[in-house]
Design a protein around this motif. Structure first.
Motif, mmCIF file in Angstrom:
data_model
loop_
_atom_site.group_PDB
_atom_site.id
_atom_site.type_symbol
_atom_site.label_atom_id
_atom_site.label_comp_id
_atom_site.label_asym_id
_atom_site.label_seq_id
_atom_site.Cartn_x
_atom_site.Cartn_y
_atom_site.Cartn_z
ATOM 1 N N ARG A 165 9.247 -0.435 -12.068
ATOM 2 C CA ARG A 165 8.981 0.990 -12.212
ATOM 3 C C ARG A 165 7.611 1.314 -11.626
ATOM 4 N NH1 ARG A 165 11.641 -1.277 -16.164
ATOM 5 N NH2 ARG A 165 13.360 -0.231 -17.236
ATOM 6 N N ARG A 166 7.445 2.561 -11.272
ATOM 7 C CA ARG A 166 6.139 2.942 -10.736
ATOM 8 C C ARG A 166 5.084 2.863 -11.831
ATOM 9 N NH1 ARG A 166 5.882 9.488 -9.727
ATOM 10 N NH2 ARG A 166 6.303 10.153 -11.862
ATOM 11 N N SER A 167 3.871 2.571 -11.431
ATOM 12 C CA SER A 167 2.754 2.430 -12.362
ATOM 13 C C SER A 167 1.697 3.474 -12.050
ATOM 14 C CB SER A 167 2.146 1.029 -12.251
ATOM 15 O OG SER A 167 3.099 0.023 -12.523
ATOM 16 N N TRP A 168 0.863 3.754 -13.034
ATOM 17 C CA TRP A 168 -0.260 4.666 -12.827
ATOM 18 C C TRP A 168 -1.538 3.830 -12.833
ATOM 19 C CZ3 TRP A 168 -1.267 9.419 -11.230
ATOM 20 C CH2 TRP A 168 -2.543 9.957 -11.445
ATOM 21 N N VAL A 169 -2.309 3.916 -11.741
ATOM 22 C CA VAL A 169 -3.528 3.126 -11.618
ATOM 23 C C VAL A 169 -4.704 4.039 -11.295
ATOM 24 C CG1 VAL A 169 -2.349 1.021 -10.912
ATOM 25 C CG2 VAL A 169 -3.047 2.660 -9.179
ATOM 26 N N MET A 170 -5.880 3.640 -11.721
ATOM 27 C CA MET A 170 -7.089 4.431 -11.487
ATOM 28 C C MET A 170 -8.193 3.547 -10.931
ATOM 29 S SD MET A 170 -7.357 6.965 -14.810
ATOM 30 C CE MET A 170 -8.655 7.945 -14.028
ATOM 31 N N GLU A 171 -9.080 4.185 -10.189
ATOM 32 C CA GLU A 171 -10.275 3.509 -9.676
ATOM 33 C C GLU A 171 -11.410 4.508 -9.633
ATOM 34 O OE1 GLU A 171 -12.822 2.080 -6.112
ATOM 35 O OE2 GLU A 171 -11.001 3.243 -5.771
ATOM 36 N N ILE A 172 -12.485 4.188 -10.353
ATOM 37 C CA ILE A 172 -13.662 5.051 -10.533
ATOM 38 C C ILE A 172 -13.264 6.516 -10.709
ATOM 39 C CG2 ILE A 172 -15.436 3.565 -9.562
ATOM 40 C CD1 ILE A 172 -15.160 4.963 -6.905
ATOM 41 N N THR A 181 -4.290 -0.367 -20.055
ATOM 42 C CA THR A 181 -5.666 -0.857 -20.117
ATOM 43 C C THR A 181 -6.631 0.314 -19.972
ATOM 44 O OG1 THR A 181 -5.707 -1.311 -17.729
ATOM 45 C CG2 THR A 181 -5.143 -3.146 -19.200
ATOM 46 N N LYS A 182 -7.724 0.232 -20.696
ATOM 47 C CA LYS A 182 -8.806 1.215 -20.601
ATOM 48 C C LYS A 182 -10.067 0.473 -20.210
ATOM 49 C CE LYS A 182 -11.402 4.610 -23.347
ATOM 50 N NZ LYS A 182 -11.551 5.217 -24.705
ATOM 51 N N GLU A 183 -10.631 0.870 -19.077
ATOM 52 C CA GLU A 183 -11.799 0.167 -18.549
ATOM 53 C C GLU A 183 -12.958 1.124 -18.328
ATOM 54 O OE1 GLU A 183 -9.743 -3.162 -15.819
ATOM 55 O OE2 GLU A 183 -8.896 -1.146 -15.806
ATOM 56 N N ILE A 184 -14.153 0.641 -18.567
ATOM 57 C CA ILE A 184 -15.368 1.429 -18.415
ATOM 58 C C ILE A 184 -16.138 0.917 -17.207
ATOM 59 C CG2 ILE A 184 -17.450 2.282 -19.530
ATOM 60 C CD1 ILE A 184 -14.800 3.020 -20.964
ATOM 61 N N ILE A 185 -16.523 1.822 -16.316
ATOM 62 C CA ILE A 185 -17.265 1.463 -15.111
ATOM 63 C C ILE A 185 -18.552 2.275 -15.067
ATOM 64 C CG2 ILE A 185 -17.269 1.443 -12.590
ATOM 65 C CD1 ILE A 185 -13.960 1.603 -14.291
ATOM 66 N N LYS A 186 -19.656 1.624 -14.825
ATOM 67 C CA LYS A 186 -20.941 2.298 -14.635
ATOM 68 C C LYS A 186 -21.472 1.949 -13.256
ATOM 69 C CE LYS A 186 -22.252 2.507 -19.516
ATOM 70 N NZ LYS A 186 -23.294 2.170 -20.519
ATOM 71 N N ASN A 224 -5.005 2.667 -17.022
ATOM 72 C CA ASN A 224 -3.925 2.166 -16.168
ATOM 73 C C ASN A 224 -2.690 1.854 -16.995
ATOM 74 O OD1 ASN A 224 -5.607 1.524 -13.507
ATOM 75 N ND2 ASN A 224 -6.779 0.760 -15.236
ATOM 76 N N TRP A 225 -1.531 2.113 -16.416
ATOM 77 C CA TRP A 225 -0.259 1.754 -17.023
ATOM 78 C C TRP A 225 0.541 0.964 -15.996
ATOM 79 C CZ3 TRP A 225 -2.775 6.223 -18.161
ATOM 80 C CH2 TRP A 225 -2.879 6.598 -19.516
ATOM 81 N N HIS A 226 0.686 -0.343 -16.195
ATOM 82 C CA HIS A 226 1.399 -1.188 -15.244
ATOM 83 C C HIS A 226 2.763 -1.584 -15.805
ATOM 84 C CE1 HIS A 226 -1.341 -1.951 -11.871
ATOM 85 N NE2 HIS A 226 -2.296 -1.783 -12.756
ATOM 86 N N SER A 227 3.777 -1.377 -14.999
ATOM 87 C CA SER A 227 5.135 -1.776 -15.365
ATOM 88 C C SER A 227 5.181 -3.278 -15.599
ATOM 89 C CB SER A 227 6.107 -1.366 -14.255
ATOM 90 O OG SER A 227 7.388 -1.920 -14.473
ATOM 91 N N VAL A 228 5.756 -3.705 -16.726
ATOM 92 C CA VAL A 228 5.773 -5.121 -17.088
ATOM 93 C C VAL A 228 6.563 -5.946 -16.078
ATOM 94 C CG1 VAL A 228 6.642 -6.786 -18.786
ATOM 95 C CG2 VAL A 228 5.343 -4.794 -19.541
ATOM 96 N N LEU A 275 0.825 -1.194 0.000
ATOM 97 C CA LEU A 275 0.000 0.000 0.000
ATOM 98 C C LEU A 275 0.863 1.248 0.000
ATOM 99 C CD1 LEU A 275 -2.676 -0.995 2.639
ATOM 100 C CD2 LEU A 275 -2.674 -1.415 0.195
ATOM 101 N N THR A 276 0.328 2.318 -0.565
ATOM 102 C CA THR A 276 1.002 3.598 -0.506
ATOM 103 C C THR A 276 -0.039 4.680 -0.365
ATOM 104 O OG1 THR A 276 2.465 5.148 -1.644
ATOM 105 C CG2 THR A 276 1.049 3.818 -3.032
ATOM 106 N N ALA A 277 0.240 5.688 0.458
ATOM 107 C CA ALA A 277 -0.661 6.816 0.677
ATOM 108 C C ALA A 277 -2.051 6.354 1.070
ATOM 109 C CB ALA A 277 -0.738 7.696 -0.571
ATOM 110 N N GLY A 278 -2.116 5.243 1.794
ATOM 111 C CA GLY A 278 -3.398 4.743 2.285
ATOM 112 C C GLY A 278 -4.264 4.107 1.234
ATOM 113 N N LEU A 279 -3.738 3.904 0.034
ATOM 114 C CA LEU A 279 -4.537 3.323 -1.039
ATOM 115 C C LEU A 279 -3.967 1.992 -1.443
ATOM 116 C CD1 LEU A 279 -5.024 6.448 -3.298
ATOM 117 C CD2 LEU A 279 -6.720 5.393 -1.838
ATOM 118 N N ALA A 280 -4.779 1.123 -2.002
ATOM 119 C CA ALA A 280 -4.260 -0.136 -2.536
ATOM 120 C C ALA A 280 -3.412 0.199 -3.744
ATOM 121 C CB ALA A 280 -5.410 -1.049 -2.933
ATOM 122 N N ALA A 281 -2.177 -0.236 -3.723
ATOM 123 C CA ALA A 281 -1.235 0.203 -4.744
ATOM 124 C C ALA A 281 -1.412 -0.511 -6.054
ATOM 125 C CB ALA A 281 0.190 -0.015 -4.244
#
Length: 337
Positions: free
Chosen positions: A157-164, A128-133, A149-153, A55-61
């Motif tokens: 390396r650090r990755s960029w993740v999104m949630e809603i 990845t591009k994901e659609i949430i309703k 989202n961009w996940h390091s293979v 975890l980082t910054a209180g969020l699921a990494a």
């Protein structure tokens, strides 16, 4: 005490669940008799592998799909959230007798024939591009989100993740740290693509050295389902053969059931796969929600979940539908294909 309070809340829900089948009744009866005679062994809570995420910054990494977060401190959804099962929507007559095993074997066959594969380099990223309703169950208001989202293979390396709709930087795991499901391609590539071996490797990951599926207890199967659901939900792009194996392994879990007449995020009617976990109170649903498949081809259509936010009287409950819109291998984080 928190776990006890959660169980009490679950006990008070009106489940709308269908009657238990004979096998489930037998398991419950055997457990009750064992408890009455005072011979029940003391069972330790399982080590839930999906929750072992840095975890980082209180969020699921390490969140890929934005469908469920392992742990959050802002009142968002939790991977451990347990909600009551909703009665299934009206089903088409032809769908009523389909089994979970038939659906998941069909999904595995479809994936083997149609799923794109990748051979990324360690220095690249999986985009990845994901659609949430999400629909507020109280107000009926629906909001849509696009998560990229961009996940390091190789995970270095650090990755960029999104949630809603909200994003953050996820740092690489530190030395000695590990997570389930694994994110780096090298570890994913080492997972067995034989469904039985995949189950045993997952079981041995969180304790014990099982050599046969016959040795697995209800608690073991609960953890196996938890792990397989995490793998399928949180890793949208896998090495060749792994996703079909995960589908077939999911079909081997006792208590996995098919629920017809479930809509996906695009309004299509499909058959959903969910899990009747014997280690949870009757009518409750653990991690994994519903996997929705096309009723004819068994193509995977998306997820259906329940998300909650807030506490007490301020608690809000959402029905969440999501699907993977597109993915690609890119050279840089934040680079779009």
């Amino acid at each position: 005490m928190r776990d006890i309070d959660e169980l009490r809340e679950l006990r008070d829900f009106d489940t709308g669940a269908p009657p238990l089948d004979e096998e489930t009744r037998r398991r419950a009866r055997d457990r009750l008799l064992t408890a009455v005679h005072g011979t029940a062994p003391r069972v330790r809570p399982p080590r839930r592998p999906v929750l072992r995420i840095a975890l980082t910054a209180g969020l699921a990494a390490a969140v890929t799909a934005g469908v469920l977060v392992a742990v959050r401190n802002d009142g968002g959804a939790g991977a451990g959230t347990r909600r009551t099962a909703k009665p299934p929507a009206t089903s088409a007559p032809a769908m009523r007798d389909v089994s979970a095993q038939t659906v998941l074997r069909g999904a595995a066959a479809y994936a083997r024939e149609h799923e794109r594969t990748a051979s990324p380099r360690d220095d690249q990223y999986i985009y990845t591009k994901e659609i949430i309703k999400e629909t507020d169950q109280q107000t009926g208001v629906t909001k849509s989100y696009v998560d990229e989202n961009w996940h390091s293979v190789d995970g270095s390396r650090r990755s960029w993740v999104m949630e809603i709709g909200k994003g953050w930087w996820s740092p690489p795991l530190k030395k000695g740290e590990s997570s389930w499901p694994p994110r780096d391609w090298g570890t994913l590539r080492k997972l067995p693509t034989d469904p039985e071996r995949l189950i045993l490797s997952i079981t041995n990951e969180y304790g014990g050295r099982k050599t046969s599926l016959d040795e697995l207890s209800d608690q073991d199967w609960s953890s196996v389902h938890f792990s397989l659901a995490g793998l399928l939900k949180l890793v949208p792009v896998m090495p060749a053969g792994l996703r079909p194996a995960a589908y077939e392994a999911l079909g081997m879990v006792p208590g996995v059931t098919a629920v017809p007449g479930q809509k996906d995020a695009k309004g299509r009617i499909g058959v959903a796969i969910t899990y009747d976990d014997p280690t949870l109170p009757k009518g409750s649903v653990g991690f994994g929600g519903y996997f929705v498949f096309d009723p004819l081809t068994y193509e995977f259509l998306g997820f259906r979940d329940i998300r909650t936010s807030g506490d007490g009287a301020a608690t809000k409950t959402y029905t969440q539908l999501s699907y993977l819109d597109s993915w690609a291998v890119v050279d840089r984080v934040k680079e779009r294909p």
